[in-house]
Design an enzyme around this catalytic site. Sequence first.
Site, PDB file in Angstrom:
ATOM      1  NE  ARG A 157     -10.324  -3.215  11.856  1.00  0.00           N
ATOM      2  CZ  ARG A 157     -11.407  -2.754  11.655  1.00  0.00           C
ATOM      3  NH1 ARG A 157     -11.385  -1.506  11.458  1.00  0.00           N
ATOM      4  NH2 ARG A 157     -12.467  -3.652  10.954  1.00  0.00           N
ATOM      5  CG  ASN A 175      -8.279  -2.676   8.642  1.00  0.00           C
ATOM      6  OD1 ASN A 175      -7.152  -3.231   9.283  1.00  0.00           O
ATOM      7  ND2 ASN A 175      -9.320  -3.408   8.560  1.00  0.00           N
TER       8      ASN A 175
END
Length: 776
Positions: A25, A43
């Site tokens: 990320r 996520n």
Amino acid sequence: MNPEPPDRTGRRIRVRGLVQGVGFRPHVWRLAQDRGLSGSVRNDGGGVEIDAWGGEALLDAFLAELCEKAPPLARIDSVSWSGLAGPAPDAAFEIAESAGGAVSTGVVPDAAVCPACLADVSDPDNRRFGYAFTNCTHCGPRLSIVRAIPYDRANTSMDAFPMCDDCRSEYEDPADRRFHAQPNACPECGPRLWLEDRTGPVACKAPLEEAARRIKAGQIVAVKGIGGFHLACDARNEKAVAELRLRKRRRVKPLALMAADLAGIRAYCRVSPEEQTALSSPAAPIVLLRMDGKHLAPSLVPGQDQLGFMLPYTPLHHQLLKETGGPLVFTSGNLSDEPQATANDDARTRLTGIADLWLMHDRDIVNRLDDSVVRVNTTGPQVLRRARGFAPAPIVLPEAFAEAAPVLAMGGELKSAFCLLKDGQAILSQHLGDLEEAATHAEYRKTLALYRQLYRHEPKVIAVDQHPDYLSSQWGEALAREIGARVVSVQHHHAHLAACLAGNHLAPGEERTLGLVLDGLGLGADGTIWGGEILLGDYRGFDRKGHFLPVALPGGTRAIREPWRNLAAHLMTAFGPAYLEQVPDGPLAAALRAKPLPVLDKMISSGLNAPLSSSAGRLFDAVAAALGVCFEIQDYEGHAGMALECLARPFIASETGYPVALSDSENAVISWEPLWHNLLSDVAAGVETGRIAARFHLGLIRGLTDMVAAIGASCGVGRVALSGGVMQNQILHEGLTRNLEKVGLEVLTHGLVPANDGGLALGQAVIAASSSGPTG
């Protein structure tokens, strides 16, 4: 930053693979910042979802860089996208909250310390200078410290160490490589080292340096690492190595080694570019290497020509090797046949009498992880033991398995590992060991419970080996009754074949293949003991097309430990009751006559505690015994076969093989009377044992090539898979691959999943999945 384009469009991007818990990320966030994109990344249960707005060219470049510049521990299996309607958000690109309870665990394999962290540890001006527990998003412990999901600090053994302000600032900054690194710590807030001897704590300012000093003085130190304790001593000190063997009760089994760097390994071994890649990978496995150059302590690997080396994979190891200056024995912290110690109190108790000192720390090891073992063949890297650095990375299966009912496969009895199959992926556990050892069986059950929680796995089907006495089978059947799952019983060698097929990503309906499966012992479909098999099969079933001639195992399991029993049985099968007349006078005949052969012969002829077996492993034992290798007893599984391979290696290029006998029947049989006749003639003529060993290997390779080629031609099949524990013999593996390809067959081999019973559960899982749900 790029100027904002006038034609901003949106894309929803889906990234699947190992992309959680690896810094993916923040990687996305940084790329988006650099491209001037707006949107978010989060996520979720499928991996990582990205909503991004920007110009078409910028989005194309962004998509390319997602893969090209991915974090080192990420593994991207697929990237797909679709258009997004509506206006672009005004806010800058952000890391959004994960999508609720559907988020997968993000637990990835433990990884060797990265260069950036190693630089921190080596920099006197860095606040982590000399700190043994330095890590970041790109390296450090993962599976070894996790207790539950979700994978965050509170559910790991790091919950005992609240982060200081500096560490917390790193943890919360997306631009920092320690963003959401759950084991993040420093000397102010993290785990600490100390040294003990048998009387208690050792007063010293620098425990690691003192441990190194004691090792150089010839002492044995128990070192607590990531996945368990190791026993370390100076690999150049024969007295220390011999003492370690004596205390550990490990008479001749090879000992693993650790060197400070590649130059330290090259001083003793040849290292190819492919072997260097394996050694230096984040998995940092033990790699088996051919000896070369200077010699170490003679008792490190008696009777072998390979050393198992690994590089340091934690800052602690790097500093210990730097202080000692040379290669160390780094073997598992246990008595032989016991599981490796992981807890401090357990290590104090079980390693008393073995270790002189204990280099301890206070971060709990939640999940034991043995060191993985790899060898590089001509076909590429082959994992021999899959543990630290590889587990629990998922194995992506062919698309047809995506809708299969969830399967739990229990594995075998030795080299045990289980497998969870769900959503088109197989999660193969780390190597757990021999289930006949009570502590290993308890850990197997504990680890299985953890994996089921981590992966939210509720099996509808439980796959077990057909052997009813395997503890894994018994536990699987009991669990199935408890949770209402269906049991699928899988034949041992079919599972070996299927594991190789799945490891090579063969799709259901396209995987019909010959399987040459050579191993020790497994219960056959007819109730007899198999181990040298040619199967024609797929995920749904198989036919036995050929096999080794069955030979008695006099004494049952005792024949596995005592190779002379297999020698007598093979000679009796080849030559009949008067087989001793075929043995030339000399040491071999004298050794056999000293044994209770009349009792053994009666057992074989009557079938009393002498079951017939087609085992390839027992053939190797018999030949080794005939050459005086492990005649009385073998100390560990595969001992005789490994010694025979080592003897043969220098002569393989210059010898020709012994003949074998092949039947013409539909169910082909390969038998050994001509091989034994020629082998005993060579013994009588005083031919050196290495040449005899080479002729045996080459004869077996040629006979099996002819047999497989004939069966393939008669069945119209042009592909063969090589599997089973005996396929870890490098001469056999490479020779068969080369010869089978020369006769026009496509050859499949094992890579990331062991050919031995450590890969059995994967085969069980795909077979069970193929009999259940949409793929069935």
